[in-house]
Design an enzyme around this catalytic site. Structure first.
Site, mmCIF file in Angstrom:
data_model
loop_
_atom_site.group_PDB
_atom_site.id
_atom_site.type_symbol
_atom_site.label_atom_id
_atom_site.label_comp_id
_atom_site.label_asym_id
_atom_site.label_seq_id
_atom_site.Cartn_x
_atom_site.Cartn_y
_atom_site.Cartn_z
ATOM 1 N N MET A 28 0.883 -1.162 0.000
ATOM 2 C CA MET A 28 0.000 0.000 0.000
ATOM 3 C C MET A 28 0.920 1.211 0.000
ATOM 4 S SD MET A 28 -3.173 0.983 2.541
ATOM 5 C CE MET A 28 -2.264 1.168 4.087
ATOM 6 N N HIS A 174 -7.175 9.565 -8.506
ATOM 7 C CA HIS A 174 -6.268 8.507 -8.048
ATOM 8 C C HIS A 174 -5.228 9.036 -7.062
ATOM 9 C CE1 HIS A 174 -8.027 5.275 -10.309
ATOM 10 N NE2 HIS A 174 -8.050 6.065 -11.374
ATOM 11 N N ASP A 179 -9.696 11.158 -3.646
ATOM 12 C CA ASP A 179 -10.709 10.146 -3.926
ATOM 13 C C ASP A 179 -11.517 9.790 -2.678
ATOM 14 O OD1 ASP A 179 -9.751 10.297 -6.477
ATOM 15 O OD2 ASP A 179 -8.830 8.309 -6.499
#
Length: 198
Positions: A28, A174, A179
């Protein structure tokens, strides 16, 4: 039977950017969160999604990545290796932030769709902090919420199939915080929407 006493739910829109399909082998790279609103016995109250937010960019945890997945985020792994926050620090700070914004409420992560973001977020929370402020099942999928209210099969749903008034006017960039804020607005709109009647 006595009524069950339940704390209000505080919905937190979360978006993550990663460099592969699953956590562990892949990383991540960033995540953003925005408080979307609160639901209690009286109903749902939307929040200003720009007011209470959280964002971190993380140091990758492995050398593996999928170039196409990395390209989506536009993040630079080399820069993140040097400048990214250690996951233990970032996830501990996030868990503290969740507890800070949710006094007297049960935090619920919401996402569109939630499955990918929740998989990474929960894995990282457990791996790097040993616990999740959302518990093991405190997530709500906006795609499922819409499908249920619209009376549609889940696989028939995409943002392009939704009524325009439900969608945020913000662009989907993105960037994880952008977002998360966009999706917080979508969530508030979905909670207020009565849905399609038979």
């Amino acid at each position: 039977m006595a009524a069950r006493c339940v704390e209000p739910s505080l919905y937190i829109s979360v978006d993550i950017e990663a460099d592969g399909p699953i956590p562990g082998p892949y990383s991540m790279l960033s995540f953003g969160a925005a408080v979307a609103g609160t639901q209690d016995a009286e109903g749902f109250t939307a929040a200003d999604p720009e007011k209470l937010t959280f964002y971190r960019e993380l140091r990758p945890i492995s050398e593996e990545f999928v170039p196409e997945a990395l390209a989506v985020s536009g993040l630079d792994r080399d820069r993140l290796r040097r400048e990214g926050v250690e996951p233990t620090t970032a996830l501990s700070e996030f868990a503290d932030w969740v507890r800070e914004v949710a006094p007297g409420a049960q935090p619920v992560m919401c996402g569109y769709p939630a499955s990918y973001d929740w998989m990474f977020l929960y894995w990282y929370l457990i791996r790097f902090t040993g616990a999740s402020p959302f518990g093991h099942s405190g997530c709500l999928d906006m795609k499922t919420l819409y499908a249920t209210k619209a009376r549609l099969p889940l696989r028939a749903v995409a943002k392009g199939t939704m009524p325009r008034e439900l969608l945020s006017r913000r662009r989907h960039t993105h960037h994880a915080l952008d977002d998360a804020i966009e999706q917080a607005e979508l969530f508030a709109n979905l909670m207020a929407w009565p849905g399609n009647s038979q």
